[in-house]
Design a protein around this motif. Structure first.
Motif, PDB file in Angstrom:
ATOM      1  N   THR A  20       0.842  -1.193   0.000  1.00 39.73           N
ATOM      2  CA  THR A  20       0.000   0.000   0.000  1.00 39.73           C
ATOM      3  C   THR A  20       0.879   1.246   0.000  1.00 39.73           C
ATOM      4  OG1 THR A  20      -1.665  -1.203   1.316  1.00 39.73           O
ATOM      5  CG2 THR A  20      -1.883   1.184   1.205  1.00 39.73           C
ATOM      6  N   THR A  21       0.721   2.082  -1.031  1.00 37.88           N
ATOM      7  CA  THR A  21       1.473   3.330  -1.129  1.00 37.88           C
ATOM      8  C   THR A  21       0.539   4.498  -0.856  1.00 37.88           C
ATOM      9  OG1 THR A  21       2.969   2.369  -2.776  1.00 37.88           O
ATOM     10  CG2 THR A  21       2.921   4.771  -2.601  1.00 37.88           C
ATOM     11  N   ILE A  22       0.897   5.315   0.122  1.00 35.66           N
ATOM     12  CA  ILE A  22       0.069   6.443   0.532  1.00 35.66           C
ATOM     13  C   ILE A  22       0.846   7.738   0.366  1.00 35.66           C
ATOM     14  CG2 ILE A  22      -1.059   7.560   2.517  1.00 35.66           C
ATOM     15  CD1 ILE A  22      -1.748   4.744   3.524  1.00 35.66           C
ATOM     16  N   LEU A  23       0.209   8.720  -0.257  1.00 36.76           N
ATOM     17  CA  LEU A  23       0.744  10.077  -0.325  1.00 36.76           C
ATOM     18  C   LEU A  23      -0.112  10.928   0.596  1.00 36.76           C
ATOM     19  CD1 LEU A  23       2.476  12.376  -1.505  1.00 36.76           C
ATOM     20  CD2 LEU A  23       0.801  12.558  -3.368  1.00 36.76           C
ATOM     21  N   ASP A  24       0.465  11.343   1.715  1.00 39.15           N
ATOM     22  CA  ASP A  24      -0.239  12.155   2.702  1.00 39.15           C
ATOM     23  C   ASP A  24       0.095  13.616   2.425  1.00 39.15           C
ATOM     24  OD1 ASP A  24      -0.989  13.567   5.086  1.00 39.15           O
ATOM     25  OD2 ASP A  24      -0.974  11.668   6.187  1.00 39.15           O
ATOM     26  N   VAL A  25      -0.940  14.427   2.101  1.00 32.58           N
ATOM     27  CA  VAL A  25      -0.690  15.807   1.680  1.00 32.58           C
ATOM     28  C   VAL A  25      -1.047  16.823   2.762  1.00 32.58           C
ATOM     29  CG1 VAL A  25      -0.929  15.235  -0.768  1.00 32.58           C
ATOM     30  CG2 VAL A  25      -2.955  15.962   0.518  1.00 32.58           C
ATOM     31  N   ARG A  26      -1.160  16.358   4.027  1.00 33.07           N
ATOM     32  CA  ARG A  26      -1.334  17.298   5.138  1.00 33.07           C
ATOM     33  C   ARG A  26       0.002  17.982   5.441  1.00 33.07           C
ATOM     34  NH1 ARG A  26      -2.803  13.994   9.915  1.00 33.07           N
ATOM     35  NH2 ARG A  26      -1.452  12.494   8.854  1.00 33.07           N
ATOM     36  N   ASN A  27      -0.038  19.026   6.256  1.00 38.80           N
ATOM     37  CA  ASN A  27       1.233  19.668   6.587  1.00 38.80           C
ATOM     38  C   ASN A  27       2.082  18.720   7.437  1.00 38.80           C
ATOM     39  OD1 ASN A  27       0.979  20.267   9.507  1.00 38.80           O
ATOM     40  ND2 ASN A  27      -0.624  21.703   8.892  1.00 38.80           N
ATOM     41  N   THR A  28       3.372  18.969   7.438  1.00 36.01           N
ATOM     42  CA  THR A  28       4.324  18.020   8.025  1.00 36.01           C
ATOM     43  C   THR A  28       4.117  17.853   9.524  1.00 36.01           C
ATOM     44  OG1 THR A  28       5.940  18.543   6.309  1.00 36.01           O
ATOM     45  CG2 THR A  28       6.780  17.517   8.319  1.00 36.01           C
ATOM     46  N   GLU A  29       3.738  18.923  10.216  1.00 37.25           N
ATOM     47  CA  GLU A  29       3.525  18.828  11.663  1.00 37.25           C
ATOM     48  C   GLU A  29       2.375  17.871  11.976  1.00 37.25           C
ATOM     49  OE1 GLU A  29       2.424  21.737  15.458  1.00 37.25           O
ATOM     50  OE2 GLU A  29       3.014  22.593  13.531  1.00 37.25           O
ATOM     51  N   GLU A  30       1.283  17.970  11.229  1.00 38.82           N
ATOM     52  CA  GLU A  30       0.147  17.063  11.430  1.00 38.82           C
ATOM     53  C   GLU A  30       0.547  15.629  11.101  1.00 38.82           C
ATOM     54  OE1 GLU A  30      -3.857  19.542  10.390  1.00 38.82           O
ATOM     55  OE2 GLU A  30      -2.469  19.149   8.743  1.00 38.82           O
ATOM     56  N   PHE A  31       1.284  15.467  10.018  1.00 40.05           N
ATOM     57  CA  PHE A  31       1.732  14.138   9.593  1.00 40.05           C
ATOM     58  C   PHE A  31       2.630  13.493  10.642  1.00 40.05           C
ATOM     59  CE2 PHE A  31       5.085  11.594   7.583  1.00 40.05           C
ATOM     60  CZ  PHE A  31       4.327  10.611   6.956  1.00 40.05           C
ATOM     61  N   VAL A  71      -4.110  11.067   0.694  1.00 40.52           N
ATOM     62  CA  VAL A  71      -4.813  11.276   1.965  1.00 40.52           C
ATOM     63  C   VAL A  71      -4.606  12.714   2.432  1.00 40.52           C
ATOM     64  CG1 VAL A  71      -4.920  10.584   4.396  1.00 40.52           C
ATOM     65  CG2 VAL A  71      -4.512   8.864   2.631  1.00 40.52           C
ATOM     66  N   CYS A  72      -5.697  13.330   2.919  1.00 41.40           N
ATOM     67  CA  CYS A  72      -5.591  14.644   3.553  1.00 41.40           C
ATOM     68  C   CYS A  72      -6.433  14.630   4.824  1.00 41.40           C
ATOM     69  CB  CYS A  72      -6.036  15.756   2.602  1.00 41.40           C
ATOM     70  SG  CYS A  72      -7.798  15.706   2.212  1.00 41.40           S
ATOM     71  N   ALA A  73      -6.761  15.782   5.368  1.00 43.18           N
ATOM     72  CA  ALA A  73      -7.498  15.822   6.630  1.00 43.18           C
ATOM     73  C   ALA A  73      -8.949  15.387   6.467  1.00 43.18           C
ATOM     74  CB  ALA A  73      -7.437  17.221   7.231  1.00 43.18           C
ATOM     75  N   LYS A  74      -9.634  15.896   5.413  1.00 47.38           N
ATOM     76  CA  LYS A  74     -11.063  15.626   5.276  1.00 47.38           C
ATOM     77  C   LYS A  74     -11.474  15.077   3.914  1.00 47.38           C
ATOM     78  CE  LYS A  74     -12.226  19.377   8.498  1.00 47.38           C
ATOM     79  NZ  LYS A  74     -12.944  20.672   8.642  1.00 47.38           N
ATOM     80  N   SER A  95      -8.311   8.839  -4.036  1.00 46.24           N
ATOM     81  CA  SER A  95      -8.393   9.757  -2.906  1.00 46.24           C
ATOM     82  C   SER A  95      -9.160   9.056  -1.794  1.00 46.24           C
ATOM     83  CB  SER A  95      -9.124  11.045  -3.324  1.00 46.24           C
ATOM     84  OG  SER A  95      -9.450  11.827  -2.181  1.00 46.24           O
ATOM     85  N   LEU A  96      -8.629   9.095  -0.559  1.00 44.80           N
ATOM     86  CA  LEU A  96      -9.310   8.439   0.556  1.00 44.80           C
ATOM     87  C   LEU A  96     -10.544   9.254   0.947  1.00 44.80           C
ATOM     88  CD1 LEU A  96      -9.325   6.148   2.669  1.00 44.80           C
ATOM     89  CD2 LEU A  96      -8.075   7.700   4.186  1.00 44.80           C
ATOM     90  N   GLU A  97     -11.706   8.635   0.866  1.00 46.56           N
ATOM     91  CA  GLU A  97     -12.954   9.317   1.191  1.00 46.56           C
ATOM     92  C   GLU A  97     -12.961   9.775   2.652  1.00 46.56           C
ATOM     93  OE1 GLU A  97     -16.147   6.643   0.405  1.00 46.56           O
ATOM     94  OE2 GLU A  97     -15.703   6.461  -1.730  1.00 46.56           O
TER      95      GLU A  97
END
Length: 376
Positions: A20-31, A71-74, A95-97
């Protein structure tokens, strides 16, 4: 438009150890504070605002032919970035729902065992939060232990199984997540149980959990036996199910032990924690399968999603159970406490019935990882 993936579909991939490959596009502090982990997950963080002018900067980090889950916050920013990836030639992007907000609420039922007199034991794994709850069913009746606030999941599961939820139990007064226990009991006309020493400030009626008083689920086929085991809280209570499974609450985890400080009594309760771990539990059968209320590390999640360990193996491998000197144990516990869980005091007050935040506020209060364990 890029495709979307549900939290259920992502959960199945993770518990089955699919690549599973995930690209998390939240800011780094949240990540850095909280991310998707477990199974065979490769995760890359790149804040979405760095990608708005093009995704070339991460092109060499991602395989264009591999499935990529953004993946993002919402769920909004991830859809935008997923579209940009498709325009750049990536062929299998989702995109993760609902983003991390939805991931935090997903509960995945995992069967632990068939019980000896015909019942079944399930573990509900909250992958985005590390919380674990349990569903015991026998002869048309069920008990739910340490339920999350998303109670509809347990109600639907009981309907699918054709059983009635008669008992709802919390091992202790939780501080990292909002319990669904009282609400679930109300919705199902079941009895809600709490340890009385943890319930001195609650504003509602409950049934006291007391050591030696078995709670029967079904036609005397499943015995849920409270075992008083203080340390994480002063009232923490464990359960032995079917003489084979030890539900340890937040006292003992697979790779760590519970923290004693969330009510402000670390120095007072660390002795209780040691007594439970080094005496009470040690007197139990080493063949019991320990089933905790949380997991902290991705490697605790076994293939198929189960989080468990034989009690005897924990006494050999869990470093929190290897400190024989009492002063060294106190030092280890009090000097290795992680940050407090988000909004933990408000969560405690919600679980006491003192406050009743709106639904969206409750979601916000729970955002982030659980922090119930002592760090090794």
């Amino acid at each position: 438009m890029a495709q979307t993936m549900s939290t259920t579909e992502l959960a199945e991939k993770i518990i089955n150890y699919e690549e599973t490959t995930i690209l998390d596009v939240r800011n780094t502090e949240e990540f850095d504070d909280w991310k998707i982990e477990g199974g065979n997950v490769e995760i890359i963080n790149e804040p979405y605002f760095n990608l708005l002018d093009g995704v070339e900067s991460i092109g060499d980090k991602l395989d264009k032919d591999k499935e990529i889950i953004v993946v993002c916050a919402k769920g909004g920013s991830s859809e935008m970035i997923a579209d940009l990836l498709e325009e750049a030639g990536f062929t299998n992007v989702y995109s993760l729902e609902g983003g991390m907000k939805a991931w935090s609420e997903h509960l995945e039922p995992v069967k632990i065992a068939d019980l000896k007199d015909g019942g079944e034991l399930y573990q509900f794994v909250r992958l985005g939060k590390g919380c674990l709850s349990y569903f015991v069913e026998s002869n048309g009746e069920a008990a739910v232990i340490d339920p999350a606030r998303m109670i509809d999941v347990y109600i639907r599961f009981a309907e699918e199984k054709g059983v009635q939820i008669k008992h709802v139990l919390d091992t202790h007064l939780h501080a990292d997540h909002i319990s669904g226990g009282r609400k679930l009991a109300e919705e199902t006309a079941g009895s809600y149980y709490l340890p009385p020493k943890d319930a001195t400030e609650v504003t509602f009626n409950y049934q006291p959990l007391q050591e030696g008083n078995d709670i029967m689920v079904g036609n005397t086929q499943v015995s849920v036996q409270p075992v008083y085991s203080p340390g994480h809280t002063i009232g923490s209570t464990s359960f032995i199910i079917d003489d084979a499974y030890l539900l340890t609450g937040d006292i003992l985890f697979v790779k760590s032990i519970g923290r004693p400080d969330l009510a402000g009594f670390a120095e007072d309760w660390v002795g209780d924690l040691r007594e439970t771990l080094y005496s009470r539990y040690k007197d139990l059968s080493k063949e019991l399968i320990a089933l905790p209320a949380h997991y902290t590390f991705a490697e605790e999640l076994g293939k198929g999603g189960q989080v468990s360990a034989r009690l005897g193996d924990l006494y050999e491998k869990n470093t929190g159970l290897q400190v024989e000197n009492e002063n060294d144990f106190r030092k280890m516990v009090t000097e290795n406490l992680p940050p407090q869980p988000n909004d933990y005091q408000a969560i405690r007050e919600t679980n006491m019935g003192k406050i009743n935040p709106e639904h969206e506020k409750q979601k916000e209060m729970e955002t982030g990882p659980n922090r119930c364990a002592v760090e090794g």
